[in-house]
Design a protein around this motif. Sequence first.
Motif, PDB file in Angstrom:
ATOM      1  N   LEU A 162       0.819  -1.213   0.000  1.00 51.29           N
ATOM      2  CA  LEU A 162       0.000   0.000   0.000  1.00 51.29           C
ATOM      3  C   LEU A 162       0.852   1.262   0.000  1.00 51.29           C
ATOM      4  N   LEU A 163       2.105   1.148   0.452  1.00 57.10           N
ATOM      5  CA  LEU A 163       2.949   2.327   0.628  1.00 57.10           C
ATOM      6  C   LEU A 163       3.496   2.866  -0.687  1.00 57.10           C
ATOM      7  N   CYS A 164       3.318   2.125  -1.774  1.00 52.08           N
ATOM      8  CA  CYS A 164       3.642   2.653  -3.110  1.00 52.08           C
ATOM      9  C   CYS A 164       2.442   2.457  -4.023  1.00 52.08           C
ATOM     10  N   ALA A 165       2.176   1.200  -4.397  1.00 57.41           N
ATOM     11  CA  ALA A 165       1.066   0.924  -5.313  1.00 57.41           C
ATOM     12  C   ALA A 165      -0.266   1.396  -4.740  1.00 57.41           C
ATOM     13  N   GLY A 166      -0.437   1.241  -3.443  1.00 57.09           N
ATOM     14  CA  GLY A 166      -1.689   1.642  -2.817  1.00 57.09           C
ATOM     15  C   GLY A 166      -1.949   3.131  -2.900  1.00 57.09           C
ATOM     16  N   VAL A 167      -0.990   3.922  -2.439  1.00 56.18           N
ATOM     17  CA  VAL A 167      -1.202   5.376  -2.440  1.00 56.18           C
ATOM     18  C   VAL A 167      -1.178   5.939  -3.854  1.00 56.18           C
ATOM     19  N   THR A 168      -0.453   5.288  -4.763  1.00 57.46           N
ATOM     20  CA  THR A 168      -0.399   5.761  -6.145  1.00 57.46           C
ATOM     21  C   THR A 168      -1.763   5.655  -6.818  1.00 57.46           C
ATOM     22  N   THR A 169      -2.529   4.626  -6.484  1.00 62.46           N
ATOM     23  CA  THR A 169      -3.851   4.461  -7.095  1.00 62.46           C
ATOM     24  C   THR A 169      -4.965   5.110  -6.261  1.00 62.46           C
ATOM     25  N   PHE A 170      -4.819   5.082  -4.942  1.00 63.11           N
ATOM     26  CA  PHE A 170      -5.834   5.702  -4.082  1.00 63.11           C
ATOM     27  C   PHE A 170      -5.934   7.199  -4.333  1.00 63.11           C
ATOM     28  N   THR A 171      -4.794   7.864  -4.472  1.00 60.89           N
ATOM     29  CA  THR A 171      -4.776   9.330  -4.512  1.00 60.89           C
ATOM     30  C   THR A 171      -5.569   9.911  -5.671  1.00 60.89           C
ATOM     31  N   PRO A 172      -5.367   9.498  -6.926  1.00 61.35           N
ATOM     32  CA  PRO A 172      -6.175  10.102  -8.002  1.00 61.35           C
ATOM     33  C   PRO A 172      -7.657   9.765  -7.884  1.00 61.35           C
ATOM     34  N   VAL A 304       3.545   8.908  -7.174  1.00 62.11           N
ATOM     35  CA  VAL A 304       3.165   8.436  -5.852  1.00 62.11           C
ATOM     36  C   VAL A 304       2.632   9.603  -5.023  1.00 62.11           C
ATOM     37  N   GLY A 305       1.740   9.315  -4.089  1.00 63.56           N
ATOM     38  CA  GLY A 305       1.129  10.369  -3.299  1.00 63.56           C
ATOM     39  C   GLY A 305       2.054  10.934  -2.230  1.00 63.56           C
ATOM     40  N   SER A 306       1.566  11.976  -1.570  1.00 61.94           N
ATOM     41  CA  SER A 306       2.335  12.649  -0.515  1.00 61.94           C
ATOM     42  C   SER A 306       2.251  11.876   0.792  1.00 61.94           C
ATOM     43  N   THR A 307       3.004  12.336   1.775  1.00 60.50           N
ATOM     44  CA  THR A 307       2.955  11.715   3.098  1.00 60.50           C
ATOM     45  C   THR A 307       1.545  11.792   3.676  1.00 60.50           C
ATOM     46  N   GLN A 308       0.903  12.949   3.562  1.00 57.88           N
ATOM     47  CA  GLN A 308      -0.456  13.083   4.074  1.00 57.88           C
ATOM     48  C   GLN A 308      -1.428  12.198   3.310  1.00 57.88           C
ATOM     49  N   GLN A 309      -1.266  12.125   2.002  1.00 60.81           N
ATOM     50  CA  GLN A 309      -2.147  11.266   1.212  1.00 60.81           C
ATOM     51  C   GLN A 309      -1.941   9.795   1.569  1.00 60.81           C
ATOM     52  N   CYS A 310      -0.714   9.439   1.914  1.00 64.43           N
ATOM     53  CA  CYS A 310      -0.450   8.067   2.350  1.00 64.43           C
ATOM     54  C   CYS A 310      -1.130   7.787   3.685  1.00 64.43           C
ATOM     55  N   LYS A 311      -1.127   8.749   4.577  1.00 64.77           N
ATOM     56  CA  LYS A 311      -1.831   8.596   5.850  1.00 64.77           C
ATOM     57  C   LYS A 311      -3.331   8.431   5.603  1.00 64.77           C
ATOM     58  N   ASP A 312      -3.873   9.233   4.692  1.00 64.68           N
ATOM     59  CA  ASP A 312      -5.300   9.133   4.367  1.00 64.68           C
ATOM     60  C   ASP A 312      -5.622   7.756   3.781  1.00 64.68           C
ATOM     61  N   MET A 313      -4.746   7.284   2.905  1.00 68.03           N
ATOM     62  CA  MET A 313      -4.958   5.978   2.281  1.00 68.03           C
ATOM     63  C   MET A 313      -4.932   4.861   3.306  1.00 68.03           C
ATOM     64  N   LEU A 314      -3.961   4.877   4.225  1.00 64.78           N
ATOM     65  CA  LEU A 314      -3.867   3.830   5.244  1.00 64.78           C
ATOM     66  C   LEU A 314      -5.090   3.840   6.153  1.00 64.78           C
ATOM     67  N   ALA A 315      -5.577   5.014   6.488  1.00 65.71           N
ATOM     68  CA  ALA A 315      -6.773   5.114   7.321  1.00 65.71           C
ATOM     69  C   ALA A 315      -7.985   4.530   6.603  1.00 65.71           C
ATOM     70  N   PHE A 316      -8.091   4.796   5.296  1.00 64.57           N
ATOM     71  CA  PHE A 316      -9.202   4.257   4.508  1.00 64.57           C
ATOM     72  C   PHE A 316      -9.093   2.738   4.409  1.00 64.57           C
ATOM     73  N   ALA A 317      -7.884   2.240   4.152  1.00 62.53           N
ATOM     74  CA  ALA A 317      -7.675   0.803   4.001  1.00 62.53           C
ATOM     75  C   ALA A 317      -7.955   0.040   5.292  1.00 62.53           C
TER      76      ALA A 317
END
Length: 319
Positions: A162-172, A304-317
Amino acid sequence: MTSPETVPAMAAMEKGAEMAVWNYSMKPEGVNDVTIKITKCGVCATDIHMINNAWGFSVFPLIPGHEIVGEVVSVGSNVTGFEKGELVGLGCLAQSCEQCPKCTTEQRDNLCPQLKFTYFHTVTDETGEFQHRGGFASYIRTPASKVLKIPAGLDPAEAAPLLCAGVTTFTPLNEFSGNTANLKGKKVGIIGPGGLGHLAVQFAAKMGAETVVIARNAAKKDFAFQLGATGFLVSESKEEMEAAARSFDFIISCISGGELDVHPYINLLAPYGTLHFVGIPDKPLTLDLMSMMFTRRSISASPVGSTQQCKDMLAFAAK
């Protein structure tokens, strides 16, 4: 739990080389560093590209790996918010300036002009300048600003990709939703249900979109529905593509390499629809603007998304 001064790792010693055991010396602990004992690390197609120096900026010896999960071993004297033994992660981002608008008010440090990536840049602090290493290793020492807490309930092995592929697809997808993570009433297409695409399908479906996987053939049709897709479109079928014309609000292309004719996918877009790229074809795109102009369609891309976007993605996941 303590960290060794010399770290066992797997490295490519030169372009295209087989991975081999290599021990390296960790940088001295800086006041803003976190040291992590690595327990899981994902494997990304980018790792292969970097080993082969496909983009011309690899630095050898190269330790790949940028989907890192592990336990905090120690923290620098200025670091707060992390405790020893805590489960954390590190993605593609290693260091940024922390001063520009992208890093501060906009929370888009992935767009910082001075951004440093996990395993092909050097990082600088009061202890000096050092080559940052990747996650195919036993330990890693890195600036705390890019370290992420792994939410309870997420399996470490599943969290790592999720820390690369996850946030890369979640963000857009999330940005298309207006950062609401709600795509109900929208029709979303996912081109290529592979490494990036299989996560994009799950995110789009969980956001409530009508989620259609687009692939060259039907080999992964059952897999797509298992991931949560509500439809499947074979791009080599002229009949299926014509029947789906002008119906998609957002299509995300997750395929890399080769040559891509974008026009069949542009024709799938409804007026004001967007074709968004997170994968990069080998050859430049050829584009007929007439296919876009009179329908107000658009093409976009994102890294790839930002640090904040990665936090948002992990919370959603983790929900």
